[in-house]
Design a protein around this motif. Structure first.
Motif, mmCIF file in Angstrom:
data_model
loop_
_atom_site.group_PDB
_atom_site.id
_atom_site.type_symbol
_atom_site.label_atom_id
_atom_site.label_comp_id
_atom_site.label_asym_id
_atom_site.label_seq_id
_atom_site.Cartn_x
_atom_site.Cartn_y
_atom_site.Cartn_z
ATOM 1 N N LEU A 1 -4.624 -4.331 -30.436
ATOM 2 C CA LEU A 1 -5.187 -4.012 -31.742
ATOM 3 C C LEU A 1 -4.128 -4.071 -32.837
ATOM 4 O O LEU A 1 -2.944 -3.798 -32.604
ATOM 5 N N ALA A 2 -4.574 -4.411 -34.032
ATOM 6 C CA ALA A 2 -3.675 -4.470 -35.180
ATOM 7 C C ALA A 2 -3.183 -3.068 -35.535
ATOM 8 O O ALA A 2 -3.882 -2.076 -35.302
ATOM 9 N N PRO A 3 -1.993 -2.963 -36.106
ATOM 10 C CA PRO A 3 -1.483 -1.646 -36.493
ATOM 11 C C PRO A 3 -2.246 -1.068 -37.681
ATOM 12 O O PRO A 3 -2.887 -1.796 -38.441
ATOM 13 N N VAL A 4 -2.194 0.241 -37.819
ATOM 14 C CA VAL A 4 -2.698 0.906 -39.017
ATOM 15 C C VAL A 4 -1.498 1.268 -39.885
ATOM 16 O O VAL A 4 -0.382 1.444 -39.397
ATOM 17 N N GLU A 5 -1.733 1.366 -41.180
ATOM 18 C CA GLU A 5 -0.687 1.753 -42.120
ATOM 19 C C GLU A 5 -0.788 3.242 -42.417
ATOM 20 O O GLU A 5 -1.879 3.816 -42.375
ATOM 21 N N LEU A 6 0.340 3.864 -42.727
ATOM 22 C CA LEU A 6 0.336 5.263 -43.136
ATOM 23 C C LEU A 6 -0.142 5.351 -44.578
ATOM 24 O O LEU A 6 0.434 4.733 -45.475
ATOM 25 N N ASP A 7 -1.205 6.100 -44.806
ATOM 26 C CA ASP A 7 -1.741 6.322 -46.145
ATOM 27 C C ASP A 7 -1.359 7.737 -46.570
ATOM 28 O O ASP A 7 -1.931 8.713 -46.087
ATOM 29 N N GLU A 8 -0.398 7.835 -47.473
ATOM 30 C CA GLU A 8 0.104 9.138 -47.900
ATOM 31 C C GLU A 8 -0.696 9.714 -49.065
ATOM 32 O O GLU A 8 -0.299 10.724 -49.644
ATOM 33 N N GLY A 9 -1.819 9.061 -49.406
ATOM 34 C CA GLY A 9 -2.704 9.551 -50.448
ATOM 35 C C GLY A 9 -3.747 10.494 -49.896
ATOM 36 O O GLY A 9 -3.427 11.429 -49.140
ATOM 37 N N PRO A 10 -5.037 10.262 -50.208
ATOM 38 C CA PRO A 10 -6.094 11.193 -49.791
ATOM 39 C C PRO A 10 -6.154 11.505 -48.295
ATOM 40 O O PRO A 10 -6.331 12.685 -47.938
ATOM 41 N N PRO A 11 -5.999 10.528 -47.391
ATOM 42 C CA PRO A 11 -6.102 10.889 -45.974
ATOM 43 C C PRO A 11 -5.028 11.881 -45.525
ATOM 44 O O PRO A 11 -5.318 12.813 -44.769
ATOM 45 N N THR A 12 -3.789 11.687 -45.979
ATOM 46 C CA THR A 12 -2.727 12.619 -45.602
ATOM 47 C C THR A 12 -2.927 13.966 -46.275
ATOM 48 O O THR A 12 -2.700 15.023 -45.662
ATOM 49 N N ALA A 13 -3.372 13.971 -47.533
ATOM 50 C CA ALA A 13 -3.637 15.240 -48.211
ATOM 51 C C ALA A 13 -4.716 16.030 -47.482
ATOM 52 O O ALA A 13 -4.597 17.247 -47.294
ATOM 53 N N ALA A 14 -5.778 15.340 -47.061
ATOM 54 C CA ALA A 14 -6.856 16.005 -46.326
ATOM 55 C C ALA A 14 -6.363 16.504 -44.970
ATOM 56 O O ALA A 14 -6.694 17.629 -44.547
ATOM 57 N N GLY A 15 -5.573 15.692 -44.266
ATOM 58 C CA GLY A 15 -5.039 16.093 -42.980
ATOM 59 C C GLY A 15 -4.077 17.263 -43.092
ATOM 60 O O GLY A 15 -4.074 18.169 -42.245
ATOM 61 N N GLN A 16 -3.258 17.259 -44.139
ATOM 62 C CA GLN A 16 -2.310 18.359 -44.328
ATOM 63 C C GLN A 16 -3.043 19.661 -44.614
ATOM 64 O O GLN A 16 -2.677 20.715 -44.089
ATOM 65 N N ARG A 17 -4.071 19.580 -45.427
ATOM 66 C CA ARG A 17 -4.897 20.773 -45.713
ATOM 67 C C ARG A 17 -5.447 21.357 -44.426
ATOM 68 O O ARG A 17 -5.399 22.586 -44.226
ATOM 69 N N HIS A 18 -5.943 20.504 -43.536
ATOM 70 C CA HIS A 18 -6.563 21.003 -42.307
ATOM 71 C C HIS A 18 -5.513 21.513 -41.327
ATOM 72 O O HIS A 18 -5.719 22.555 -40.678
ATOM 73 N N ALA A 19 -4.387 20.814 -41.202
ATOM 74 C CA ALA A 19 -3.330 21.256 -40.285
ATOM 75 C C ALA A 19 -2.817 22.637 -40.689
ATOM 76 O O ALA A 19 -2.612 23.515 -39.842
ATOM 77 N N GLU A 20 -2.612 22.860 -41.978
ATOM 78 C CA GLU A 20 -2.131 24.159 -42.441
ATOM 79 C C GLU A 20 -3.176 25.246 -42.234
ATOM 80 O O GLU A 20 -2.839 26.384 -41.882
ATOM 81 N N ASP A 21 -4.435 24.899 -42.434
ATOM 82 C CA ASP A 21 -5.527 25.849 -42.208
ATOM 83 C C ASP A 21 -5.544 26.296 -40.747
ATOM 84 O O ASP A 21 -5.668 27.501 -40.448
ATOM 85 N N MET A 22 -5.399 25.348 -39.825
ATOM 86 C CA MET A 22 -5.403 25.688 -38.399
ATOM 87 C C MET A 22 -4.208 26.577 -38.035
ATOM 88 O O MET A 22 -4.345 27.533 -37.263
ATOM 89 N N VAL A 23 -3.035 26.274 -38.607
ATOM 90 C CA VAL A 23 -1.844 27.077 -38.324
ATOM 91 C C VAL A 23 -2.038 28.512 -38.809
ATOM 92 O O VAL A 23 -1.718 29.475 -38.095
ATOM 93 N N ARG A 24 -2.562 28.676 -40.012
ATOM 94 C CA ARG A 24 -2.701 30.016 -40.603
ATOM 95 C C ARG A 24 -3.589 30.944 -39.764
ATOM 96 O O ARG A 24 -3.333 32.141 -39.682
#
Length: 285
Positions: A33-56
């Motif tokens: 399969l072709a590689p995916v690119e790192l998207d540091e915009g909305p997808p990372t912002a959404a993922g960071q929000r959820h990761a921090e929520d789970m940690v808290r």
């Protein structure tokens, strides 16, 4: 399988994201399969929000403690493409403080990707997500609690895989039941638009960590109404001109309030299957 060299030192969050990206693309390459690119915009912002929520709060799942779901968090971060989430965290339901500048053990990044990728059918949703050919980008959330004398810090992760096949006119964040919204997009990369769907789930409300740990899996809701282009029987005809699609659709499931989900559907190159390429949410109440 392509070899990815392990970093020798603890990683900052940006470095941990890039290392996880390399592991994801190693696993995709092993299956042609072709590689995916790192998207540091909305997808990372959404993922960071959820990761921090789970940690808290010490939970693992795809609902947030505010009742949000992955496509809602992606929409609220400014995203418009289809997104599917992988998540990993601990589940002890203990409240903790998120470390603002954590250092991540590379072995923990490897462990997370292995737990996702080494799943065995039929319980292999995370693995299938990594190996979905349509994915073009990924956002990565990485969070860790403050280490104490009693506890060694453990990171939590959220991978937000995105199918980037177009650009879309904005939708309102909120609307009244029965309001009409204009859906418009221009697809790319050979995707051919076919229709627009509208789904509805309950309005988000806060959820306790114990309930979040029970829910875990999250299915993307199916539209209660589809609107197709020329050649289909449809209540409202979508206007399709080459890669462009436009339509005005009502946000009404029998007049009920809810989190409405507006999707754009297309056929991707080499396939006649209908695929959701855009998914956004509107709070209707």
């Amino acid at each position: 399988m392509p070899v990815v060299e392990r970093p020798r030192a603890p990683l900052t969050v940006p470095e941990a994201r890039r290392y996880m990206l390399a592991l994801i693309n190693r696993d995709r390459a092993a299956h042609g399969l072709a590689p995916v690119e790192l998207d540091e915009g909305p997808p990372t912002a959404a993922g960071q929000r959820h990761a921090e929520d789970m940690v808290r709060l010490g939970f693992l799942g795809h609902w947030g403690s505010d009742g949000s779901v992955p496509e809602q968090r992606h929409t609220e971060a400014g995203g418009a493409d289809m997104v599917l989430e992988n998540a990993l965290c601990f589940t002890d339901e203990a409240k903790r403080t998120v470390d603002a500048k954590p250092l991540i053990d590379p072995k923990q990044v490897e462990r997370a990707e292995s737990l996702f990728f080494d799943e065995v059918p039929p319980n292999d949703g995370h693995r299938r997500n990594i190996l979905k050919p349509a994915h073009t980008r990924v956002g990565i959330g990485v969070a860790q609690f403050v280490e104490t004398a009693k506890e060694l810090a453990v990171p939590c992760f959220a991978q937000e895989f995105v199918d980037g096949y177009g650009t879309y006119a904005p939708l309102p964040r909120k609307a009244k039941p029965g309001a009409t919204v204009h859906v418009e997009g221009t697809l790319s990369n050979g995707a051919r638009p076919t229709g627009v769907g509208v789904a509805r789930v309950a309005l988000p409300k806060p959820i306790a960590a114990s309930e979040l740990n029970r829910r875990r899996s999250y299915p993307v809701p199916k539209p209660f109404q589809m609107y197709w282009g020329p050649g289909f029987v449809t209540p409202i005809l979508a206007r399709i001109d080459g890669p462009k699609i436009a339509i005005d659709v009502p946000l009404s499931d029998k007049g009920q309030s809810g989190l409405y989900e507006v999707s754009v559907w297309a056929k991707l190159p080499g396939s006649e299957e209908q695929t959701m390429v855009s998914l956004r949410t509107v709070l209707v109440e």
